[in-house]
Design a protein around this motif. Structure first.
Motif, PDB file in Angstrom:
ATOM      1  N   ASN A 196      33.295  54.949  31.164  1.00 37.90           N
ATOM      2  CA  ASN A 196      32.533  55.532  32.265  1.00 37.90           C
ATOM      3  C   ASN A 196      33.345  56.659  32.917  1.00 37.90           C
ATOM      4  O   ASN A 196      34.412  56.406  33.489  1.00 37.90           O
ATOM      5  CB  ASN A 196      32.222  54.448  33.300  1.00 37.90           C
ATOM      6  N   PRO A 197      32.885  57.908  32.862  1.00 39.07           N
ATOM      7  CA  PRO A 197      33.671  59.020  33.394  1.00 39.07           C
ATOM      8  C   PRO A 197      33.709  59.080  34.917  1.00 39.07           C
ATOM      9  O   PRO A 197      34.458  59.887  35.480  1.00 39.07           O
ATOM     10  CB  PRO A 197      32.957  60.250  32.815  1.00 39.07           C
ATOM     11  N   TYR A 198      32.920  58.258  35.582  1.00 34.15           N
ATOM     12  CA  TYR A 198      32.930  58.245  37.044  1.00 34.15           C
ATOM     13  C   TYR A 198      34.058  57.377  37.599  1.00 34.15           C
ATOM     14  O   TYR A 198      34.321  57.410  38.804  1.00 34.15           O
ATOM     15  CB  TYR A 198      31.583  57.755  37.580  1.00 34.15           C
ATOM     16  N   ARG A 199      34.715  56.618  36.746  1.00 34.94           N
ATOM     17  CA  ARG A 199      35.818  55.776  37.193  1.00 34.94           C
ATOM     18  C   ARG A 199      37.114  56.573  37.221  1.00 34.94           C
ATOM     19  O   ARG A 199      37.388  57.364  36.340  1.00 34.94           O
ATOM     20  CB  ARG A 199      35.979  54.572  36.269  1.00 34.94           C
ATOM     21  N   GLY A 200      37.901  56.371  38.250  1.00 39.99           N
ATOM     22  CA  GLY A 200      39.235  56.973  38.275  1.00 39.99           C
ATOM     23  C   GLY A 200      39.372  58.175  39.173  1.00 39.99           C
ATOM     24  O   GLY A 200      40.448  58.412  39.727  1.00 39.99           O
ATOM     25  N   ASP A 201      38.337  58.981  39.332  1.00 37.10           N
ATOM     26  CA  ASP A 201      38.418  60.139  40.239  1.00 37.10           C
ATOM     27  C   ASP A 201      37.018  60.512  40.696  1.00 37.10           C
ATOM     28  O   ASP A 201      36.015  59.976  40.213  1.00 37.10           O
ATOM     29  CB  ASP A 201      39.128  61.329  39.581  1.00 37.10           C
ATOM     30  N   LEU A 202      36.965  61.466  41.620  1.00 41.53           N
ATOM     31  CA  LEU A 202      35.688  61.880  42.224  1.00 41.53           C
ATOM     32  C   LEU A 202      35.224  63.247  41.734  1.00 41.53           C
ATOM     33  O   LEU A 202      34.344  63.858  42.349  1.00 41.53           O
ATOM     34  CB  LEU A 202      35.818  61.901  43.750  1.00 41.53           C
ATOM     35  N   PHE A 203      35.796  63.718  40.623  1.00 41.75           N
ATOM     36  CA  PHE A 203      35.457  65.059  40.157  1.00 41.75           C
ATOM     37  C   PHE A 203      33.955  65.220  39.934  1.00 41.75           C
ATOM     38  O   PHE A 203      33.323  66.137  40.479  1.00 41.75           O
ATOM     39  CB  PHE A 203      36.217  65.387  38.870  1.00 41.75           C
ATOM     40  N   LEU A 204      33.363  64.344  39.130  1.00 40.35           N
ATOM     41  CA  LEU A 204      31.941  64.475  38.834  1.00 40.35           C
ATOM     42  C   LEU A 204      31.090  64.304  40.090  1.00 40.35           C
ATOM     43  O   LEU A 204      30.110  65.033  40.288  1.00 40.35           O
ATOM     44  CB  LEU A 204      31.526  63.454  37.780  1.00 40.35           C
ATOM     45  N   THR A 205      31.474  63.366  40.945  1.00 35.23           N
ATOM     46  CA  THR A 205      30.723  63.155  42.185  1.00 35.23           C
ATOM     47  C   THR A 205      30.741  64.405  43.055  1.00 35.23           C
ATOM     48  O   THR A 205      29.707  64.815  43.615  1.00 35.23           O
ATOM     49  CB  THR A 205      31.298  61.960  42.962  1.00 35.23           C
ATOM     50  N   ARG A 206      31.898  65.043  43.162  1.00 32.05           N
ATOM     51  CA  ARG A 206      31.995  66.256  43.971  1.00 32.05           C
ATOM     52  C   ARG A 206      31.200  67.402  43.358  1.00 32.05           C
ATOM     53  O   ARG A 206      30.566  68.185  44.084  1.00 32.05           O
ATOM     54  CB  ARG A 206      33.460  66.650  44.159  1.00 32.05           C
ATOM     55  N   VAL A 207      31.204  67.503  42.046  1.00 29.09           N
ATOM     56  CA  VAL A 207      30.386  68.539  41.399  1.00 29.09           C
ATOM     57  C   VAL A 207      28.907  68.306  41.699  1.00 29.09           C
ATOM     58  O   VAL A 207      28.158  69.251  41.994  1.00 29.09           O
ATOM     59  CB  VAL A 207      30.633  68.572  39.874  1.00 29.09           C
ATOM     60  N   HIS A 208      28.470  67.059  41.655  1.00 28.27           N
ATOM     61  CA  HIS A 208      27.076  66.748  41.978  1.00 28.27           C
ATOM     62  C   HIS A 208      26.737  67.152  43.416  1.00 28.27           C
ATOM     63  O   HIS A 208      25.686  67.752  43.675  1.00 28.27           O
ATOM     64  CB  HIS A 208      26.807  65.251  41.801  1.00 28.27           C
ATOM     65  N   VAL A 209      27.626  66.814  44.349  1.00 27.60           N
ATOM     66  CA  VAL A 209      27.375  67.128  45.759  1.00 27.60           C
ATOM     67  C   VAL A 209      27.326  68.638  45.984  1.00 27.60           C
ATOM     68  O   VAL A 209      26.434  69.156  46.678  1.00 27.60           O
ATOM     69  CB  VAL A 209      28.449  66.485  46.662  1.00 27.60           C
ATOM     70  N   VAL A 210      28.272  69.357  45.396  1.00 29.46           N
ATOM     71  CA  VAL A 210      28.281  70.817  45.518  1.00 29.46           C
ATOM     72  C   VAL A 210      26.995  71.412  44.952  1.00 29.46           C
ATOM     73  O   VAL A 210      26.393  72.319  45.545  1.00 29.46           O
ATOM     74  CB  VAL A 210      29.520  71.403  44.806  1.00 29.46           C
ATOM     75  N   SER A 211      26.557  70.898  43.819  1.00 26.06           N
ATOM     76  CA  SER A 211      25.341  71.410  43.197  1.00 26.06           C
ATOM     77  C   SER A 211      24.114  71.151  44.058  1.00 26.06           C
ATOM     78  O   SER A 211      23.206  71.991  44.131  1.00 26.06           O
ATOM     79  CB  SER A 211      25.164  70.780  41.810  1.00 26.06           C
ATOM     80  N   VAL A 212      24.072  69.997  44.707  1.00 25.72           N
ATOM     81  CA  VAL A 212      22.965  69.702  45.616  1.00 25.72           C
ATOM     82  C   VAL A 212      22.932  70.709  46.764  1.00 25.72           C
ATOM     83  O   VAL A 212      21.873  71.248  47.129  1.00 25.72           O
ATOM     84  CB  VAL A 212      23.084  68.264  46.161  1.00 25.72           C
ATOM     85  N   LEU A 213      24.091  70.972  47.342  1.00 21.54           N
ATOM     86  CA  LEU A 213      24.142  71.910  48.465  1.00 21.54           C
ATOM     87  C   LEU A 213      23.738  73.317  48.034  1.00 21.54           C
ATOM     88  O   LEU A 213      23.013  74.013  48.751  1.00 21.54           O
ATOM     89  CB  LEU A 213      25.550  71.917  49.056  1.00 21.54           C
ATOM     90  N   LEU A 214      24.175  73.735  46.851  1.00 20.96           N
ATOM     91  CA  LEU A 214      23.875  75.092  46.408  1.00 20.96           C
ATOM     92  C   LEU A 214      22.453  75.248  45.873  1.00 20.96           C
ATOM     93  O   LEU A 214      21.947  76.375  45.793  1.00 20.96           O
ATOM     94  CB  LEU A 214      24.881  75.526  45.332  1.00 20.96           C
ATOM     95  N   VAL A 215      21.803  74.144  45.517  1.00 22.89           N
ATOM     96  CA  VAL A 215      20.434  74.260  45.031  1.00 22.89           C
ATOM     97  C   VAL A 215      19.446  74.470  46.178  1.00 22.89           C
ATOM     98  O   VAL A 215      18.322  74.930  45.956  1.00 22.89           O
ATOM     99  CB  VAL A 215      20.037  73.006  44.210  1.00 22.89           C
ATOM    100  N   ILE A 216      19.851  74.179  47.404  1.00 25.36           N
ATOM    101  CA  ILE A 216      18.937  74.349  48.543  1.00 25.36           C
ATOM    102  C   ILE A 216      18.582  75.811  48.748  1.00 25.36           C
ATOM    103  O   ILE A 216      17.389  76.169  48.779  1.00 25.36           O
ATOM    104  CB  ILE A 216      19.531  73.707  49.812  1.00 25.36           C
ATOM    105  N   PRO A 217      19.556  76.734  48.891  1.00 26.49           N
ATOM    106  CA  PRO A 217      19.148  78.139  48.992  1.00 26.49           C
ATOM    107  C   PRO A 217      18.439  78.639  47.736  1.00 26.49           C
ATOM    108  O   PRO A 217      17.538  79.487  47.828  1.00 26.49           O
ATOM    109  CB  PRO A 217      20.474  78.881  49.208  1.00 26.49           C
TER     110      PRO A 217
END
Length: 386
Positions: A196-217
């Motif tokens: 599971n690539p979500y274990r061990g760090d928050l890299f993928l989670t942070r990419v998801h959050v950034v993408s959510v914020l940037l998809v709004i505009p």
């Protein structure tokens, strides 16, 4: 490098273009729905149905692609999309239209993860940024096709004729996938590569959050540029559709440029941060100039259409690379689900904001999430491309 990866890239891009027309083309029919008696807020809620459908099934389609392969997932999703789009064309009420749009979006959701997986699987790391930039241009290209055809056909003929266009497009993509797409090799499944690539760090989670914020505009510009030109500035639907089509085509080429830049600097995250700065500035300017000189405002809208979509291919590539071949379908499903969840909320909230605050404030407020994204881009946690 053989010609097969480039052929598959072309077909995958075509399939995603067709899926994009079904998933995100509905907002271009807001003027037609408004003409039928719906308010802008009501029409905005209705056209969010395909995006809501996409959001419900993206992760499931990703799991399906991880287990059965990209070709089967693409063919299954496109087949169901054709059927749902035809149903939407012959719907006899707005409720039934919304249900068919929901199913069309849920079906077309097979394409983003599967077509992204197949491109990443066939291209080496030093070419993936460019390849995914080309593939990601499919989304604005699909919107360009939809914006150039749907409002004009609806105005010249009727809503039913306009709604048959995405169905025909998806049918053509289905045939192309059946003929040319081949699943990429991905080696033996081991405990290490299937972790599971979500274990061990928050890299993928942070990419998801950034993408959510940037998809709004991004979705504010996509959803309301046409209605801004028609209702806010008095343009004819055909002329407004042409302008939005040009803006989306420029956005498509912007994704390619961003992908090439990421290959050149050997990073996906640094360019995303640069894009976030530029998107925030441009949306602020668009908010200030929305009621000003029309050609200046349209020029800024063109720039916003390029910048607000430029990060998508980079984030998509980074997620697939980090997740690996046995998890990328699900990770890309999470990536797209989070973005489409945000976009599903943007349409109705944006409609309410326009009704009560006007277009300028709505555009300007969309700069806030882009500003918030800047600090969250995980530049330091990015691994070397390999």
């Amino acid at each position: 490098m053989s010609s097969r990866p480039w052929t598959i890239l072309g077909v995958s891009t075509f399939a995603q273009t067709a899926a994009s027309a079904s998933m995100s083309g509905a907002p271009f029919l807001i003027p037609a729905l408004h003409h039928q008696g719906l308010t802008v807020a009501q029409a905005s809620l209705l056209v969010a149905a395909p995006v809501a459908g996409v959001m419900l099934t993206l992760v499931a389609w990703g799991w399906f692609a991880d287990h059965v392969g990209e070709r089967v997932a693409l063919m299954a999703g496109l087949s169901l999309t054709v059927l749902a789009d035809v149903g939407a064309a012959f719907a006899h009420s707005h409720l039934l239209l919304g249900i068919c749009w929901l199913i069309a979006g849920a079906s077309a959701a097979a394409v983003p993860s599967a077509s992204g997986r197949v491109v990443v699987g066939w291209f080496p790391p030093h070419r993936r940024g460019l390849a995914m930039g080309i593939r990601q241009m499919a989304q604005p290209a699909g919107l360009a096709v939809a914006s150039a055809t749907l409002p004009a056909v609806a105005a010249a003929y009727d809503l039913r004729t306009a709604l048959l266009i995405p169905a025909a497009f998806a049918a053509a993509a289905l045939v192309a996938v059946a003929i040319w797409v081949v699943d990429p090799p991905r080696g033996e499944r081991t405990a290490h590569v299937a972790t599971n690539p979500y274990r061990g760090d928050l890299f993928l989670t942070r990419v998801h959050v950034v993408s959510v914020l940037l998809v709004i505009p991004q979705f504010v510009v996509w959803t309301f540029s046409l209605v801004w030109l028609v209702d806010g500035r008095g343009w004819a639907p055909a002329a407004a559709g042409l302008a939005v089509s040009i803006a989306n085509l420029l956005g498509a080429f912007g994704r390619i440029a961003a992908g090439q830049l990421s290959d050149a600097v050997a990073s996906r995250m640094r360019p995303i941060r640069w894009i976030a700065y530029a998107a925030a500035a441009t949306m602020t300017i668009l908010g200030l100039i929305a009621g000003g000189p029309i050609w200046v405002a349209v020029a800024v809208m063109f720039i916003a259409s390029v910048l607000t979509v430029a990060d998508n291919g980079l984030a998509f590539t980074a997620v697939a690379e980090r997740a690996g071949p046995w998890w990328s379908g699900r990770a890309l499903g999470v990536q797209n689900t989070s973005q489409f969840l945000a976009s599903a909320i943007v349409a109705p909230l944006g409609g309410l904001a326009i009704t009560h605050l006007g277009f300028g404030w709505t555009f300007g407020l969309a700069a806030i999430p882009a500003l918030a994204a800047i600090a969250l881009v995980p530049v330091r946690d990015e691994r070397p491309l390999s």
